[in-house]
Structure formats: C-alpha cells, structure tokens
Write an enzyme that holds these catalytic residues in place. Structure first.
Site, PDB file in Angstrom:
ATOM      1  N   GLY A  97      27.961  90.188  60.485  1.00 25.72           N
ATOM      2  CA  GLY A  97      28.463  89.200  61.442  1.00 25.72           C
ATOM      3  C   GLY A  97      29.509  88.270  60.849  1.00 25.72           C
ATOM      4  O   GLY A  97      29.803  87.221  61.420  1.00 25.72           O
ATOM      5  N   SER A 140      33.772  91.502  58.333  1.00 18.82           N
ATOM      6  CA  SER A 140      34.354  92.383  57.321  1.00 18.82           C
ATOM      7  C   SER A 140      35.321  93.362  57.968  1.00 18.82           C
ATOM      8  O   SER A 140      36.269  93.833  57.321  1.00 18.82           O
ATOM      9  CB  SER A 140      33.262  93.141  56.573  1.00 18.82           C
ATOM     10  OG  SER A 140      32.660  94.129  57.396  1.00 18.82           O
ATOM     11  N   ASP A 174      38.562  87.363  65.340  1.00 20.84           N
ATOM     12  CA  ASP A 174      38.379  87.669  63.920  1.00 20.84           C
ATOM     13  C   ASP A 174      39.718  87.914  63.226  1.00 20.84           C
ATOM     14  O   ASP A 174      39.946  87.454  62.112  1.00 20.84           O
ATOM     15  CB  ASP A 174      37.478  88.901  63.759  1.00 20.84           C
ATOM     16  CG  ASP A 174      36.072  88.647  64.279  1.00 20.84           C
ATOM     17  OD1 ASP A 174      35.761  87.483  64.618  1.00 20.84           O
ATOM     18  OD2 ASP A 174      35.278  89.609  64.341  1.00 20.84           O
TER      19      ASP A 174
HETATM   20  P1  ADP Z   1      31.267  92.845  60.544  1.00 19.69           P
HETATM   21  O1  ADP Z   1      32.702  92.768  60.960  1.00 19.69           O
HETATM   22  O2  ADP Z   1      30.430  91.791  61.157  1.00 19.69           O
HETATM   23  O3  ADP Z   1      31.063  92.926  59.073  1.00 19.69           O
HETATM   24  P2  ADP Z   1      31.475  95.359  61.940  1.00 19.69           P
HETATM   25  O4  ADP Z   1      30.440  96.318  62.425  1.00 19.69           O
HETATM   26  O5  ADP Z   1      32.443  94.792  62.888  1.00 19.69           O
HETATM   27  O6  ADP Z   1      30.700  94.223  61.148  1.00 19.69           O
HETATM   28  O7  ADP Z   1      32.334  96.071  60.815  1.00 19.69           O
HETATM   29  C1  ADP Z   1      31.709  96.711  59.732  1.00 19.69           C
HETATM   30  C2  ADP Z   1      32.380  98.051  59.492  1.00 19.69           C
HETATM   31  O8  ADP Z   1      33.721  97.840  58.977  1.00 19.69           O
HETATM   32  C3  ADP Z   1      31.674  98.865  58.417  1.00 19.69           C
HETATM   33  O9  ADP Z   1      30.628  99.628  58.976  1.00 19.69           O
HETATM   34  C4  ADP Z   1      32.808  99.725  57.886  1.00 19.69           C
HETATM   35  O10 ADP Z   1      33.036 100.817  58.752  1.00 19.69           O
HETATM   36  C5  ADP Z   1      34.019  98.800  57.990  1.00 19.69           C
HETATM   37  N1  ADP Z   1      34.240  98.070  56.718  1.00 19.69           N
HETATM   38  C6  ADP Z   1      34.291  96.735  56.560  1.00 19.69           C
HETATM   39  N2  ADP Z   1      34.529  96.410  55.274  1.00 19.69           N
HETATM   40  C7  ADP Z   1      34.624  97.567  54.584  1.00 19.69           C
HETATM   41  C8  ADP Z   1      34.839  97.899  53.210  1.00 19.69           C
HETATM   42  N3  ADP Z   1      35.019  96.949  52.279  1.00 19.69           N
HETATM   43  N4  ADP Z   1      34.882  99.206  52.881  1.00 19.69           N
HETATM   44  C9  ADP Z   1      34.709 100.161  53.813  1.00 19.69           C
HETATM   45  N5  ADP Z   1      34.481  99.903  55.106  1.00 19.69           N
HETATM   46  C10 ADP Z   1      34.439  98.622  55.518  1.00 19.69           C
HETATM   47 MG    MG Z   2      33.487  93.024  62.905  1.00 23.10          MG
END
Ligand code: ADP
Ligand code: MG
Length: 387
Positions: free
Chosen positions: A126, A129, A174
């Site tokens: 959340g 990322s 975001d």
């Molecule tokens: P949040 O944005 O809250 O962290 P999301 O479900 O929107 O959760 O995004 C997470 C997804 O983004 C991960 O499952 C992956 O597919 C991708 N992701 C984010 N950061 C990375 C990373 N450092 N390396 C690889 N994939 C990433």
């Molecule tokens: Mg996200």
C-alpha cells in the site's frame, strides 16, 4: 517492534545488480519514492483531493542500451528477456513493458535496454511501489533515449503503463506524488482539476505494515471503481451535469441515500465525506494543527471501514491501539484490503506509542508488525552513477 532500518541506497543496489547481472555498467539511473497518503482515499478516481507524502524509501532503475529488452529485479535476481509487443506475461515485468510501450507512443523510448530494478520499499504494502517503479523507469529509459520528459509527461507515461497496459484500476495520485514529492512537504492534489499545492509537513510519520499484502490486480479495486461508476450514473439521474462523485456535497447525501441501493450510497458517502475531510486536513496541516489532522485521519479510517469496506481487522486494531495510547491519529493508507497504517504521534511520545501498538498487535494476532518512520522526501530524480 522490528523496525527495518533502510539506509541502503536503492541506486547503489540497482547499479550493483545491473553489473552482476549484465557484466557491464549502467549508462543512466533514476529513482522515485513510494508514498503514504495522509488522507483522501478512493477520491482520486472520483475527482476529489488527495494528500500524499513522498517517502524516503525509493525504487531505483539502472539502464543501459542493448539489442532487445532484458529486465532484472532484486526481488528475485533472475534476468528475463522480454518482447515488448508480445502479450503481457502477468508478472512484474509487465510494469516495465507498459512503460516502454507508453514511451514508444510519445517517441521517447530507447531501441532496447538492459534494466535493473532495486527498491527499499516493501512491495504490495500500500506504499505505491508500483508507481515508484513505473515513474523511475519512465525517467531512466527516456534519459537513455536522450529525452528529458517533464513531470507531467512522466506521470502520464507511468499512469498509462499501470492503468491501460497492466490493467490496474488506479487513479493518478501515486504517479503524481512520485513525480512532485519534495522534502518537508505534503502535496494537496485536486484530481478533478489537476491543481497541486504543497503543504508544509515538517515532522516524521510512522508506517506500520499490517503484513497483509493487498492484491489490486485481482479485482477488488476494479469492483470498487465499477461501483463508483454505477453510482455516478444513478446520481446523474438526479443531477444531470454531475462530473464526479466528489463534486457532490454532504447536503446531497440524503437524496443519494433515498435513490441509490444501500451499498452504492455508502460508497458515495465515503467519497463525499472523504473529500470534505481531505480539504480540512490540508488546512489543519498548514496551520500545524496535528490534533485536528489526527481526528480527521481516524474519521477517514472509520469511513473506509464502514462505508467503503476496504479495511482489514489488522489495520482496525493498529488504529485502535494508536488512539488508545496517545497518537494524534492513524489510518489505513492506500487502496486497502491489506497494506499499511499511517500513524501520526507527538515525536517525543512516538517510541512509547509504537511499543504499545506492537504489544497490542502481538497479543491479538500472535506476530509483530513491522514499523518504521520517515520524513517527507523528494520526488523522481536522475541519479549520478559512481565511477
Ligand atoms: P503497491 O503499489 O502498494 O506496492 P501494487 O500491487 O500496486 O502494490 O504493486 C506491486 C507490484 O508492482 C508488484 O507485484 C510488482 O509486480 C511490481 N513491483 C513494484 N516494485 C517492484 C520491484 N522493485 N521489482 C519488481 N517488481 C516490482
Ligand atoms: Mg500500487
């Protein structure tokens, strides 16, 4: 409570991952922050305001030109050769493929690249990322193509990559904070008009991870968005010119309740009251009134719990423990169904408040939540690579 100390630089991690994976040095690197949204949840796809803060934790993308596309993330360290025009693989590489496709659409993609990604953010907690990786990748890959995109272009590329390509029902919050974050400030972003305004946020905030990962692509957020769209259609039978749910006022809610099915009326009630709270919260923050700001956060959490149905018991408990032990306020942040709680507490009391949260959580759920603090940090930037 275990506090993860993250003094590691995501750029150094990405750069050394690049070197060990590709036996060469990257040509460019860029990084972008995660975020906590202080308040303004599920308003961004309903034309309302949001109030996010950029985190010190970041995702870095290091890149070098290559024939074809090769992606590696520190998450698993496996190099993947990817075809941009083939169907998406339904894994993390889709986010980078999405960025490349959107950069191509504006003529700002390199012909091919090796790309290494590393992050000091928890993934799927959340804390955005997903926007950190797409905004950082948009910056790094456009630089590799010899282009300097504006923040607005980076936001649009990253938003389309996640929304249109990967297919997540996200708004633009975001990507906007990942591009426009600045030290010591929160960002009041009016998603209806696109207006952004910086509000001083001098102190620290705490993030308590529930340890429950939310799963955005599995349909929950899409369902909520569809409900909001249906609610908007029904509201237009009452107010034909209505552009967004957030344009309604609290005075309109009785008419909404009389006309809409109960579940849709509850979603509207959340969006409308949250819009009101978020603007009040920005005023409170500007005045340094953390007491009022804190209560608005707690009311926002209650609205998510009761009207939007997006909290989880772990988050409800963290808010309860925080408020029982002297926090200014606390609230589940991010899309919900899991994720993290933002806690505002007087700085000299924060260690005690956090210890109480940990103890209460341990007694109820039999494990320790991870918690850490941050100040408001900067948005996307080019990173210099060490020689
Ligand atoms: P949040 O944005 O809250 O962290 P999301 O479900 O929107 O959760 O995004 C997470 C997804 O983004 C991960 O499952 C992956 O597919 C991708 N992701 C984010 N950061 C990375 C990373 N450092 N390396 C690889 N994939 C990433
Ligand atoms: Mg996200």
């Amino acid at each position: 409570m275990p506090t993860t100390v993250t003094r590691l630089s995501s750029v150094r991690l990405a750069s050394s991952l690049f070197e060990s994976s590709f036996s060469s040095r990257p040509a460019v690197a860029a990084s972008a922050p995660g975020r906590v949204n202080l308040i303004g949840e599920h308003t961004d796809y309903n034309g309302g305001p949001v109030l996010p803060v950029a985190l010190e934790r970041r995702t870095a993308v290091a890149a070098g030109v290559e024939d074809g596309w090769f992606f590696v993330s520190a998450l698993d360290g496996t190099v993947r050769g990817v075809e941009i025009d083939r169907p998406l693989r339904r894994d993390w590489t889709d986010y980078l493929v999405g960025v490349v496709r959107e950069l191509r659409a504006i003529g700002a993609a390199p012909p091919g690249a090796r790309v290494a990604v590393a992050s000091t953010l928890p993934i799927g907690a959340g804390l955005s990322s997903s926007a950190a990786i797409t905004v950082a990748a948009a910056k790094a890959l456009s630089l590799l193509a010899g282009r300097r995109l504006t923040p607005a272009q980076l936001i649009e590329v990253a938003y389309r990559a996640e929304h249109d390509q990967v297919g997540v029902g996200c708004g633009r919050m975001d990507q906007t904070i990942a591009a426009h974050g600045a030290p010591g400030t929160a960002l009041l972003f009016e998603t209806g008009s696109g207006a952004i305004q910086r509000v001083p946020f001098p102190g620290r905030l705490w993030v308590v991870e529930t340890g429950v990962a939310h799963r955005l692509t599995e349909g929950y957020l899409d369902r909520r968005r569809a409900e909001c769209e249906r609610a908007l259609e029904l509201c237009r039978e009452l107010w034909p010119g209505l552009a967004h749910l957030a344009d309604l006022s609290t005075d309109d809610l009785p008419a909404v309740a009389a006309r809409l099915p109960a579940d849709l009326a509850a979603r509207v009630r959340h969006v409308v009251t949250e819009t009101f709270r978020t603007r009040l919260a920005a005023d409170a923050l500007a005045r340094g009134d953390f007491g009022q700001l804190g209560w608005l956060l707690v009311e926002g959490h209650e609205s998510l719990r009761v009207d939007y149905g997006s909290t989880i018991p772990e988050a409800d408990a963290i808010v309860e423990f925080a408020m029982d032990h002297g926090a200014h306020g606390a609230r589940l942040t991010g899309a919900g169904g899991g994720g993290s709680v933002v806690v505002l507490a007087p700085e000299d009391e924060s260690a005690r408040v956090l210890a109480e949260i940990a103890q209460g959580f341990r007694e109820r759920f039999g494990r320790e939540p991870v918690a850490w603090s941050t100040r408001a940090a900067s948005g996307v930037r080019r990173e210099t690579l060490r020689g």
